[in-house]
Design an enzyme around this catalytic site. Structure first.
Site, PDB file in Angstrom:
ATOM      1  N   TRP A  42     -12.819   2.087  -0.192  1.00  0.00           N
ATOM      2  CA  TRP A  42     -12.281   1.191  -1.223  1.00  0.00           C
ATOM      3  C   TRP A  42     -13.099  -0.093  -1.343  1.00  0.00           C
ATOM      4  O   TRP A  42     -12.781  -0.958  -2.140  1.00  0.00           O
ATOM      5  CB  TRP A  42     -10.818   0.854  -0.942  1.00  0.00           C
ATOM      6  CG  TRP A  42     -10.550   0.407   0.465  1.00  0.00           C
ATOM      7  CD1 TRP A  42     -10.651  -0.859   0.954  1.00  0.00           C
ATOM      8  CD2 TRP A  42     -10.127   1.226   1.553  1.00  0.00           C
ATOM      9  NE1 TRP A  42     -10.328  -0.880   2.284  1.00  0.00           N
ATOM     10  CE2 TRP A  42      -9.998   0.388   2.683  1.00  0.00           C
ATOM     11  CE3 TRP A  42      -9.854   2.590   1.692  1.00  0.00           C
ATOM     12  CZ2 TRP A  42      -9.603   0.875   3.921  1.00  0.00           C
ATOM     13  CZ3 TRP A  42      -9.456   3.057   2.928  1.00  0.00           C
ATOM     14  CH2 TRP A  42      -9.330   2.214   4.019  1.00  0.00           C
ATOM     15  N   GLU A  57      -4.510  -1.434  -0.417  1.00  0.00           N
ATOM     16  CA  GLU A  57      -3.700  -2.456   0.256  1.00  0.00           C
ATOM     17  C   GLU A  57      -2.296  -1.943   0.532  1.00  0.00           C
ATOM     18  O   GLU A  57      -1.724  -2.208   1.582  1.00  0.00           O
ATOM     19  CB  GLU A  57      -3.628  -3.737  -0.585  1.00  0.00           C
ATOM     20  CG  GLU A  57      -4.905  -4.556  -0.556  1.00  0.00           C
ATOM     21  CD  GLU A  57      -5.296  -5.028   0.843  1.00  0.00           C
ATOM     22  OE1 GLU A  57      -4.408  -5.255   1.661  1.00  0.00           O
ATOM     23  OE2 GLU A  57      -6.501  -5.134   1.110  1.00  0.00           O
ATOM     24  N   THR A  63      -0.083   1.062   8.126  1.00  0.00           N
ATOM     25  CA  THR A  63      -0.891   2.225   8.509  1.00  0.00           C
ATOM     26  C   THR A  63      -2.314   1.783   8.876  1.00  0.00           C
ATOM     27  O   THR A  63      -2.867   0.903   8.238  1.00  0.00           O
ATOM     28  CB  THR A  63      -0.932   3.242   7.341  1.00  0.00           C
ATOM     29  OG1 THR A  63       0.398   3.418   6.836  1.00  0.00           O
ATOM     30  CG2 THR A  63      -1.443   4.589   7.783  1.00  0.00           C
ATOM     31  N   LEU A 100       2.364   9.393   5.167  1.00  0.00           N
ATOM     32  CA  LEU A 100       2.088   7.954   5.310  1.00  0.00           C
ATOM     33  C   LEU A 100       3.351   7.161   5.640  1.00  0.00           C
ATOM     34  O   LEU A 100       3.268   6.038   6.126  1.00  0.00           O
ATOM     35  CB  LEU A 100       1.480   7.396   4.013  1.00  0.00           C
ATOM     36  CG  LEU A 100      -0.026   7.574   3.837  1.00  0.00           C
ATOM     37  CD1 LEU A 100      -0.452   7.153   2.441  1.00  0.00           C
ATOM     38  CD2 LEU A 100      -0.798   6.768   4.867  1.00  0.00           C
ATOM     39  N   TYR A 102       7.248   5.334   4.859  1.00  0.00           N
ATOM     40  CA  TYR A 102       7.697   4.227   4.007  1.00  0.00           C
ATOM     41  C   TYR A 102       7.448   4.576   2.522  1.00  0.00           C
ATOM     42  O   TYR A 102       6.620   3.975   1.849  1.00  0.00           O
ATOM     43  CB  TYR A 102       6.995   2.913   4.380  1.00  0.00           C
ATOM     44  CG  TYR A 102       7.303   2.476   5.781  1.00  0.00           C
ATOM     45  CD1 TYR A 102       8.437   1.720   6.056  1.00  0.00           C
ATOM     46  CD2 TYR A 102       6.475   2.847   6.836  1.00  0.00           C
ATOM     47  CE1 TYR A 102       8.736   1.328   7.353  1.00  0.00           C
ATOM     48  CE2 TYR A 102       6.775   2.475   8.146  1.00  0.00           C
ATOM     49  CZ  TYR A 102       7.901   1.711   8.397  1.00  0.00           C
ATOM     50  OH  TYR A 102       8.197   1.336   9.677  1.00  0.00           O
ATOM     51  N   TYR A 140       1.536 -11.240  -0.402  1.00  0.00           N
ATOM     52  CA  TYR A 140       0.306 -10.833   0.289  1.00  0.00           C
ATOM     53  C   TYR A 140      -0.534  -9.901  -0.596  1.00  0.00           C
ATOM     54  O   TYR A 140      -1.734 -10.118  -0.798  1.00  0.00           O
ATOM     55  CB  TYR A 140       0.629 -10.130   1.635  1.00  0.00           C
ATOM     56  CG  TYR A 140      -0.596  -9.413   2.131  1.00  0.00           C
ATOM     57  CD1 TYR A 140      -1.597 -10.120   2.790  1.00  0.00           C
ATOM     58  CD2 TYR A 140      -0.811  -8.060   1.851  1.00  0.00           C
ATOM     59  CE1 TYR A 140      -2.776  -9.492   3.165  1.00  0.00           C
ATOM     60  CE2 TYR A 140      -1.978  -7.429   2.222  1.00  0.00           C
ATOM     61  CZ  TYR A 140      -2.948  -8.148   2.881  1.00  0.00           C
ATOM     62  OH  TYR A 140      -4.115  -7.524   3.230  1.00  0.00           O
ATOM     63  N   ASP A 158      -3.149 -11.720   6.377  1.00  0.00           N
ATOM     64  CA  ASP A 158      -2.605 -10.581   7.125  1.00  0.00           C
ATOM     65  C   ASP A 158      -2.722 -10.890   8.620  1.00  0.00           C
ATOM     66  O   ASP A 158      -3.098 -12.004   9.002  1.00  0.00           O
ATOM     67  CB  ASP A 158      -3.363  -9.295   6.759  1.00  0.00           C
ATOM     68  CG  ASP A 158      -4.791  -9.309   7.282  1.00  0.00           C
ATOM     69  OD1 ASP A 158      -5.300 -10.408   7.619  1.00  0.00           O
ATOM     70  OD2 ASP A 158      -5.400  -8.229   7.372  1.00  0.00           O
ATOM     71  N   GLU A 205     -12.508 -11.226   2.661  1.00  0.00           N
ATOM     72  CA  GLU A 205     -12.721  -9.910   3.265  1.00  0.00           C
ATOM     73  C   GLU A 205     -13.450 -10.066   4.609  1.00  0.00           C
ATOM     74  O   GLU A 205     -13.177  -9.353   5.574  1.00  0.00           O
ATOM     75  CB  GLU A 205     -13.556  -9.056   2.309  1.00  0.00           C
ATOM     76  CG  GLU A 205     -13.596  -7.617   2.708  1.00  0.00           C
ATOM     77  CD  GLU A 205     -13.095  -6.701   1.606  1.00  0.00           C
ATOM     78  OE1 GLU A 205     -13.490  -6.916   0.461  1.00  0.00           O
ATOM     79  OE2 GLU A 205     -12.321  -5.779   1.902  1.00  0.00           O
ATOM     80  N   CYS A 215     -12.918 -10.469  16.501  1.00  0.00           N
ATOM     81  CA  CYS A 215     -11.835 -11.314  17.026  1.00  0.00           C
ATOM     82  C   CYS A 215     -10.585 -10.448  17.174  1.00  0.00           C
ATOM     83  O   CYS A 215      -9.565 -10.657  16.550  1.00  0.00           O
ATOM     84  CB  CYS A 215     -11.599 -12.482  16.070  1.00  0.00           C
ATOM     85  SG  CYS A 215     -10.629 -13.793  16.804  1.00  0.00           S
ATOM     86  N   CYS A 222     -16.169 -12.729  21.899  1.00  0.00           N
ATOM     87  CA  CYS A 222     -16.617 -14.083  21.542  1.00  0.00           C
ATOM     88  C   CYS A 222     -18.133 -14.232  21.659  1.00  0.00           C
ATOM     89  O   CYS A 222     -18.749 -14.942  20.865  1.00  0.00           O
ATOM     90  CB  CYS A 222     -15.911 -15.119  22.397  1.00  0.00           C
ATOM     91  SG  CYS A 222     -14.125 -15.084  22.157  1.00  0.00           S
ATOM     92  N   CYS A 225     -19.686 -13.273  18.477  1.00  0.00           N
ATOM     93  CA  CYS A 225     -19.009 -13.776  17.275  1.00  0.00           C
ATOM     94  C   CYS A 225     -19.947 -14.645  16.434  1.00  0.00           C
ATOM     95  O   CYS A 225     -20.563 -15.587  16.955  1.00  0.00           O
ATOM     96  CB  CYS A 225     -17.780 -14.583  17.692  1.00  0.00           C
ATOM     97  SG  CYS A 225     -16.927 -15.292  16.283  1.00  0.00           S
TER      98      CYS A 225
HETATM   99  S1  SF4 Z   1     -15.227 -17.208  19.148  1.00  0.00           S
HETATM  100 FE1  SF4 Z   1     -14.913 -15.803  17.452  1.00  0.00          FE
HETATM  101  S2  SF4 Z   1     -14.110 -13.960  18.437  1.00  0.00           S
HETATM  102 FE2  SF4 Z   1     -13.849 -15.624  19.896  1.00  0.00          FE
HETATM  103  S3  SF4 Z   1     -11.797 -16.393  19.498  1.00  0.00           S
HETATM  104 FE3  SF4 Z   1     -13.189 -17.627  18.308  1.00  0.00          FE
HETATM  105  S4  SF4 Z   1     -13.204 -16.647  16.280  1.00  0.00           S
HETATM  106 FE4  SF4 Z   1     -12.364 -15.177  17.740  1.00  0.00          FE
END
Ligand code: SF4
Length: 350
Positions: A42, A57, A63, A100, A102, A140, A158, A205, A215, A222, A225
């Protein structure tokens, strides 16, 4: 396409304790997403088709992505656009949704398509209040359609965005309270690029994708990240904070396995829950003894134990009961737990 990034002093206040320059943050996150975002059916850039955003969505509520992919692809083959869905009989829609859960989501999607076909000539409405007025579309989903399909600065907060935001801010109050959620929503709104800057859809997104891939709830990555320099979290795995959960309520559901001349008796549900779907007939009296089939399934804050016992053929059928020949059963729209029980009973019988 977002315009070039200009340096800006970091916004920093009690209301928005963001660490660093929000434009640099958006830029780092979006670059990472364009390189690393999953190739989901999508996700088409740009622009995304609002109908496909709405379908994905709504399927993704309750799901997992991995489960939704197959359903989404089959759905889009069967109902490729608003007009095709609007013209489909409800039985086909429920059958395509089968598994699915619901099912009110499928009915609402169907009703939304009919409304768009009737009131807007099949063209998806672009105004936020019109999207929000579609059946089954809450704040949402309306925000998700507005931002992903029309690039509006409407963050769809979300679980992923909520977790990422709570960690970036080291927000240590419950986020599942009205006040906590409202605070995170306000913050996510402040992070949005303006309509002139553009790029809100991809930014939102990217925020979600960061939550899904990096995360993550239990073990955030981290060290990998792309926005760690903007993050205040000291113990990210402890965030977001949630209030203690109420215990699940146990429910018993006793149904009958009633067969005659190669046919099985089913009943169609009329209540709000699973209306229109077929199930094994509910026994009016609780049954004891060893069931022919037994399974458990979750339903909102309940844990339901479904047991199927041999039943006796009734003298008269009620309005919502019908005999179905065994070979036709796979095409009958049923709830997932009853489908599982029925398959087991048929297997044991053969
Ligand atoms: S460093 Fe990045 S992955 Fe770690 S808690 Fe912070 S936002 Fe989340």
């Amino acid at each position: 396409m977002a315009p070039p990034i200009k340096p800006q002093r970091p916004p920093h206040s009690e209301k928005n304790p963001f660490r660093g320059d929000i434009r640099e943050f958006r830029s780092a996150l979006t670059d990472w997403f364009l390189e690393n975002g999953r190739d989901l059916p999508w996700r088409t850039f740009p622009p995304r088709d609002p109908y496909s955003v709405l379908v994905s969505e709504i399927m993704l509520q309750q799901t997992q992505v991995a489960t939704v992919i197959d359903y989404y692809e089959r759905w889009m083959e069967r109902f490729p656009d608003i007009q095709a869905l609007a013209a489909a009989p409800e039985n086909d829609v429920l059958h395509a949704w089968q598994g699915l859960g619901y099912y009110s989501r499928a009915r609402n999607l169907h009703a939304a398509a009919k409304l768009i076909a009737r009131d807007y000539g099949g063209a998806f409405p672009q105004k936020a209040e019109r999207i929000l007025a579609l059946p089954g579309v809450g704040p949402y989903t309306a925000a998700a359609v507005a931002t992903f399909a029309f690039d509006m600065p409407t963050p769809p907060v979300d679980a992923n965005i909520l977790r990422v935001a709570a960690r970036l801010l080291d927000y240590r109050k419950p986020t599942d309270s009205a006040a906590g959620l409202s605070h995170i929503r306000d913050i996510a709104q402040q992070w949005q690029p303006s309509a002139e800057e553009g790029g809100a859809g991809i930014f939102n997104e990217a925020l979600m994708e960061l939550g899904a891939l990096v995360c993550t709830p239990r073990t955030p990555l981290c060290s990998a990240c792309p926005v760690r320099i903007f993050c205040r979290a000291q113990e990210p795995e402890t965030l977001p904070i949630k209030r203690p959960r109420p215990r699940k309520v146990e429910l018993e559901e006793h149904c009958g396995w009633i067969v005659r001349d190669g046919q099985v008796l089913l009943e169609q549900q009329t209540g709000k829950r699973w209306r229109g779907l077929w199930r094994l007939p509910l026994l009016t009296e609780p049954h004891s003894g060893i069931p022919l089939a037994a399974l458990t399934y979750p339903f909102t804050h309940h844990r339901v134990s479904l047991s199927v016992f041999p039943g006796t053929t009734p003298l008269f059928l009620t309005e919502n009961q019908r005999w179905f020949p065994f070979p036709e059963l796979e095409a009958v729209p049923m709830t997932a737990p009853h489908r599982r029980a029925l398959r087991k009973l048929l297997l044991d019988k053969s």
